[in-house]
Design a protein around this motif. Sequence first.
Motif, PDB file in Angstrom:
ATOM      1  N   UNK A  62      -1.961  -2.318  -5.918  1.00  0.00           N
ATOM      2  CA  UNK A  62      -3.022  -3.020  -5.208  1.00  0.00           C
ATOM      3  C   UNK A  62      -4.308  -2.218  -5.298  1.00  0.00           C
ATOM      4  N   UNK A  63      -5.415  -2.922  -5.334  1.00  0.00           N
ATOM      5  CA  UNK A  63      -6.719  -2.309  -5.083  1.00  0.00           C
ATOM      6  C   UNK A  63      -7.048  -2.671  -3.648  1.00  0.00           C
ATOM      7  N   UNK A  64      -7.516  -1.715  -2.885  1.00  0.00           N
ATOM      8  CA  UNK A  64      -7.774  -1.972  -1.474  1.00  0.00           C
ATOM      9  C   UNK A  64      -9.246  -2.248  -1.245  1.00  0.00           C
ATOM     10  N   UNK A  65      -9.520  -3.374  -0.615  1.00  0.00           N
ATOM     11  CA  UNK A  65     -10.900  -3.767  -0.377  1.00  0.00           C
ATOM     12  C   UNK A  65     -11.388  -3.350   1.003  1.00  0.00           C
ATOM     13  N   UNK A  66     -10.475  -3.058   1.909  1.00  0.00           N
ATOM     14  CA  UNK A  66     -10.907  -2.562   3.207  1.00  0.00           C
ATOM     15  C   UNK A  66     -10.049  -1.368   3.585  1.00  0.00           C
ATOM     16  N   UNK A  67     -10.502  -0.550   4.504  1.00  0.00           N
ATOM     17  CA  UNK A  67      -9.876   0.747   4.719  1.00  0.00           C
ATOM     18  C   UNK A  67      -8.485   0.716   5.346  1.00  0.00           C
ATOM     19  N   UNK A  68      -8.110  -0.349   6.009  1.00  0.00           N
ATOM     20  CA  UNK A  68      -6.829  -0.305   6.710  1.00  0.00           C
ATOM     21  C   UNK A  68      -5.767  -1.220   6.103  1.00  0.00           C
ATOM     22  N   UNK A  69      -5.988  -1.670   4.886  1.00  0.00           N
ATOM     23  CA  UNK A  69      -5.000  -2.449   4.151  1.00  0.00           C
ATOM     24  C   UNK A  69      -4.661  -3.776   4.814  1.00  0.00           C
ATOM     25  N   UNK A  70      -5.483  -4.242   5.698  1.00  0.00           N
ATOM     26  CA  UNK A  70      -5.154  -5.452   6.451  1.00  0.00           C
ATOM     27  C   UNK A  70      -5.240  -6.693   5.583  1.00  0.00           C
ATOM     28  N   UNK A  71      -6.426  -7.117   5.251  1.00  0.00           N
ATOM     29  CA  UNK A  71      -6.607  -8.332   4.464  1.00  0.00           C
ATOM     30  C   UNK A  71      -7.091  -8.035   3.054  1.00  0.00           C
ATOM     31  N   UNK A  72      -7.340  -6.773   2.759  1.00  0.00           N
ATOM     32  CA  UNK A  72      -8.016  -6.463   1.515  1.00  0.00           C
ATOM     33  C   UNK A  72      -7.144  -6.096   0.345  1.00  0.00           C
ATOM     34  N   UNK A  73      -5.836  -6.282   0.433  1.00  0.00           N
ATOM     35  CA  UNK A  73      -4.978  -5.913  -0.686  1.00  0.00           C
ATOM     36  C   UNK A  73      -5.068  -6.985  -1.774  1.00  0.00           C
ATOM     37  N   UNK A  74      -5.552  -6.602  -2.929  1.00  0.00           N
ATOM     38  CA  UNK A  74      -5.698  -7.555  -4.027  1.00  0.00           C
ATOM     39  C   UNK A  74      -5.295  -6.896  -5.337  1.00  0.00           C
ATOM     40  N   UNK A  75      -5.004  -7.719  -6.304  1.00  0.00           N
ATOM     41  CA  UNK A  75      -4.791  -7.260  -7.668  1.00  0.00           C
ATOM     42  C   UNK A  75      -5.835  -7.940  -8.533  1.00  0.00           C
ATOM     43  N   UNK A  76      -6.705  -7.144  -9.121  1.00  0.00           N
ATOM     44  CA  UNK A  76      -7.722  -7.681 -10.012  1.00  0.00           C
ATOM     45  C   UNK A  76      -7.228  -7.714 -11.458  1.00  0.00           C
ATOM     46  N   UNK A  77      -6.289  -6.837 -11.783  1.00  0.00           N
ATOM     47  CA  UNK A  77      -5.806  -6.700 -13.155  1.00  0.00           C
ATOM     48  C   UNK A  77      -4.285  -6.746 -13.192  1.00  0.00           C
ATOM     49  N   UNK A  78      -3.761  -7.314 -14.274  1.00  0.00           N
ATOM     50  CA  UNK A  78      -2.314  -7.367 -14.462  1.00  0.00           C
ATOM     51  C   UNK A  78      -1.967  -6.920 -15.879  1.00  0.00           C
ATOM     52  N   UNK A  79      -0.714  -6.584 -16.088  1.00  0.00           N
ATOM     53  CA  UNK A  79      -0.174  -6.273 -17.411  1.00  0.00           C
ATOM     54  C   UNK A  79       0.764  -7.400 -17.788  1.00  0.00           C
ATOM     55  N   UNK A  80       0.777  -7.769 -19.069  1.00  0.00           N
ATOM     56  CA  UNK A  80       1.586  -8.889 -19.530  1.00  0.00           C
ATOM     57  C   UNK A  80       2.427  -8.446 -20.715  1.00  0.00           C
ATOM     58  N   UNK A  81       3.736  -8.690 -20.612  1.00  0.00           N
ATOM     59  CA  UNK A  81       4.652  -8.414 -21.713  1.00  0.00           C
ATOM     60  C   UNK A  81       5.096  -9.741 -22.326  1.00  0.00           C
ATOM     61  N   UNK A  82       5.212  -9.767 -23.642  1.00  0.00           N
ATOM     62  CA  UNK A  82       5.604 -10.977 -24.363  1.00  0.00           C
ATOM     63  C   UNK A  82       7.084 -10.920 -24.690  1.00  0.00           C
ATOM     64  N   UNK A  83       7.778 -12.022 -24.410  1.00  0.00           N
ATOM     65  CA  UNK A  83       9.221 -12.103 -24.649  1.00  0.00           C
ATOM     66  C   UNK A  83       9.538 -13.236 -25.618  1.00  0.00           C
ATOM     67  N   UNK A  84      10.489 -12.978 -26.486  1.00  0.00           N
ATOM     68  CA  UNK A  84      11.043 -14.001 -27.375  1.00  0.00           C
ATOM     69  C   UNK A  84      12.537 -13.810 -27.369  1.00  0.00           C
ATOM     70  N   UNK A  85      13.270 -14.831 -27.005  1.00  0.00           N
ATOM     71  CA  UNK A  85      14.729 -14.749 -26.876  1.00  0.00           C
ATOM     72  C   UNK A  85      15.137 -13.623 -25.930  1.00  0.00           C
TER      73      UNK A  85
END
Length: 136
Positions: A62-85
């Motif tokens: 998580x990236x924290x947008x406010x100091x106490x982790x209340x409402x500000x927990x967000x993910x701006x970036x993700x990692x993606x893996x590709x699967x075949x079979x």
Amino acid sequence: MEETTSTPMTAESVGEILREAGAQVMVRSGRSENYSAPREFSFEVKAIFENGMGLHVVARQFNYRDPWEAEGRVNDLVDVMLLRDGALTPLPKGFPYFQGIDEECGLNEAMLREVIDCVRKVNPKLYLLQEMTGDL
């Protein structure tokens, strides 16, 4: 100077993006909601498309947008893996993603949508063709 902000992503929002693209989706939240979940991710989403190609999307922290982790927990970036079979794979030559690699890291929502659109349109017969010609 323009300020660019990333759209926060949640397990549910990523799952919805994939469903809209026609994928079957499974969603799992990480330690934010489940104490016993692995600590290396905040959520993961697995999807499979009609063409048999799959994506495993992981938001690692998580990236924290406010100091106490209340409402500000967000993910701006993700990692993606590709699967075949069910196995990690790169895409055949000629695609803008997964060239010689099986994971794309640090994608924002717009880039994620591009990857999803790319993968859902892949014709799996390209693997066979490029294996036969020695390109893969």
